[in-house]
Design an enzyme around this catalytic site. Structure first.
Site, PDB file in Angstrom:
ATOM      1  N   ASP A 288       5.960   4.853   3.198  1.00 16.68           N
ATOM      2  CA  ASP A 288       5.127   4.828   2.223  1.00 16.68           C
ATOM      3  C   ASP A 288       5.517   6.021   0.841  1.00 16.68           C
ATOM      4  O   ASP A 288       5.793   6.914   0.967  1.00 16.68           O
ATOM      5  CB  ASP A 288       3.566   4.176   1.661  1.00 16.68           C
ATOM      6  CG  ASP A 288       2.725   5.562   2.521  1.00 16.68           C
ATOM      7  OD1 ASP A 288       2.819   6.558   2.021  1.00 16.68           O
ATOM      8  OD2 ASP A 288       1.814   5.380   3.247  1.00 16.68           O
TER       9      ASP A 288
ATOM     10  N   TYR B 299      -1.787 -10.014   3.679  1.00 14.58           N
ATOM     11  CA  TYR B 299      -1.574  -9.047   2.956  1.00 14.58           C
ATOM     12  C   TYR B 299      -1.015  -9.360   1.621  1.00 14.58           C
ATOM     13  O   TYR B 299       0.145  -9.951   2.130  1.00 14.58           O
ATOM     14  CB  TYR B 299      -0.726  -7.595   3.565  1.00 14.58           C
ATOM     15  CG  TYR B 299      -1.077  -7.314   4.684  1.00 14.58           C
ATOM     16  CD1 TYR B 299      -2.055  -5.884   4.528  1.00 14.58           C
ATOM     17  CD2 TYR B 299      -1.475  -7.575   5.923  1.00 14.58           C
ATOM     18  CE1 TYR B 299      -3.167  -5.046   5.090  1.00 14.58           C
ATOM     19  CE2 TYR B 299      -2.280  -6.712   7.086  1.00 14.58           C
ATOM     20  CZ  TYR B 299      -3.108  -6.317   6.290  1.00 14.58           C
ATOM     21  OH  TYR B 299      -3.456  -5.041   8.085  1.00 14.58           O
TER      22      TYR B 299
ATOM     23  N   ASP C 195      -5.203   1.805   5.859  1.00 11.28           N
ATOM     24  CA  ASP C 195      -4.389   3.084   4.952  1.00 11.28           C
ATOM     25  C   ASP C 195      -5.528   3.762   4.016  1.00 11.28           C
ATOM     26  O   ASP C 195      -6.206   2.425   2.940  1.00 11.28           O
ATOM     27  CB  ASP C 195      -3.741   3.087   4.925  1.00 11.28           C
ATOM     28  CG  ASP C 195      -2.751   3.370   6.006  1.00 11.28           C
ATOM     29  OD1 ASP C 195      -3.323   3.659   7.260  1.00 11.28           O
ATOM     30  OD2 ASP C 195      -1.287   2.599   6.257  1.00 11.28           O
TER      31      ASP C 195
ATOM     32  N   ARG D  88       3.557  -1.198   7.039  1.00 12.84           N
ATOM     33  CA  ARG D  88       4.748   0.207   6.199  1.00 12.84           C
ATOM     34  C   ARG D  88       5.998  -0.543   7.041  1.00 12.84           C
ATOM     35  O   ARG D  88       7.308  -0.020   6.641  1.00 12.84           O
ATOM     36  CB  ARG D  88       4.651   0.388   6.436  1.00 12.84           C
ATOM     37  CG  ARG D  88       3.771   1.593   5.427  1.00 12.84           C
ATOM     38  CD  ARG D  88       2.142   3.192   5.467  1.00 12.84           C
ATOM     39  NE  ARG D  88       1.916   2.937   6.653  1.00 12.84           N
ATOM     40  CZ  ARG D  88       1.710   3.419   7.708  1.00 12.84           C
ATOM     41  NH1 ARG D  88       2.568   4.346   7.441  1.00 12.84           N
ATOM     42  NH2 ARG D  88       0.957   3.505   9.085  1.00 12.84           N
TER      43      ARG D  88
END
Length: 296
Positions: free
Chosen positions: A80, A66, A38, A171
């Site tokens: 988000d 992550y 993203d 997310r």
């Protein structure tokens, strides 16, 4: 250039934007990334260069890592902090509650891909539909969360480290964690730490890459050999004569190949002098070329 360069992606640039800049800096016409990040995300973005781009469809499935930060008490349409706020709720969850819920998400599970994602359904990107205000039914996908550690807590904002299977949406994971806690949650930051076996220590930023070009320092040591991403594939070494035939696109008699893969299996093929030649498949009693790294 035939290989992979790992970029430490900056925030507010698309993955395609990174590839375009890499092409310009390196003067390489062919380049492609191995998986979309993203625009708000940073971190590991492997970029295939030159002849390596032909292998993008054959990358083995590998874990992703992550570091993500999320805020409790708020939900948005994008899951988000960049999205439209849908709801704000009181937060009653403590750090202890968060730790307990994190433990419940470790393991194999099903996850619905978010509408604001690059996933394609019936030939359309979900984010294209979402931008038109269209929401469609999505099928859940099986994922696995292998590691989920709490790194930091500051008020209602938490930072976690995640190691997960390919196809996991952080997310969505955070959104599900928020719902489990009863207050909602949105992702506020995301940094990829692992992809295709590469870590942050293997990466260089676009600014650093441009600086090396400006100083005429060259790019030695930055481009990794393509075969690194195929280390988990079955390995086959062929003779000098077989190397020549395979390099010209010819199939090999499976009975004359030492240590061939099982029927239907894919393997990484190496020459008699230990050069990576490409990928092949055991099909109909032949070792058939899937992709060649060298020119025919």
């Amino acid at each position: 250039m035939n290989g992979i360069i790992c970029i430490d992606k900056d925030e507010d640039i698309t993955s395609f934007g990174v590839v375009a800049k890499v092409r310009g800096i390196l003067g390489e016409k062919k380049a492609g990334h191995t998986g979309t990040l993203d625009p708000m995300a940073t971190g590991v973005l492997p970029v295939m260069l030159g002849g390596a781009t032909k292998f993008l469809d054959y990358l083995p499935s590998s874990d992703k890592g992550y570091r993500a930060t999320f805020l409790l008490g708020k939900t948005t349409d994008t899951l988000d902090i960049t999205g439209k706020v849908l709801q704000e709720r009181e937060v009653c969850a403590s750090e202890k509650d968060v730790l307990k819920v994190l433990g419940e998400f470790i393991g194999v599970q099903f996850q619905y891909p978010p509408m604001f994602s690059a996933k394609t359904v019936d030939g359309q990107r979900l984010y294209d539909l979402a931008r038109q205000g269209i929401e469609i039914e999505r099928k859940p996908c099986e994922i696995e969360i292998k590691k989920l550690d709490l790194i930091n807590c500051k008020g209602n904002e938490y930072t976690i480290d995640v190691v997960c299977s390919k196809g996991t949406y952080i997310r969505s994971l955070i959104g599900d964690i928020g719902e489990k806690l009863g207050c909602g949650a949105v992702m506020t930051a995301l940094r990829r730490t692992l992809a295709c076996g590469f870590e942050l220590k293997d990466c260089i930023s676009l600014a650093e890459l441009q600086e090396r070009k400006n100083k005429s320092e060259g790019f030695n040591g930055l481009v990794f050999n393509l075969e690194r991403v195929f280390e988990d594939y079955h390995r086959v070494s062929v003779s000098e004569a077989q190397t020549k035939r395979f390099s010209n696109g010819g199939a090999l008699d499976i009975k004359r190949v030492k240590n061939p893969p099982e029927a239907g299996g894919i393997c990484a093929v190496y020459s008699f002098d230990n050069r990576f030649l490409g990928l092949a498949k055991n099909e109909n009693e032949e070792l058939r070329v899937l992709r060649l790294l060298i020119n025919r």
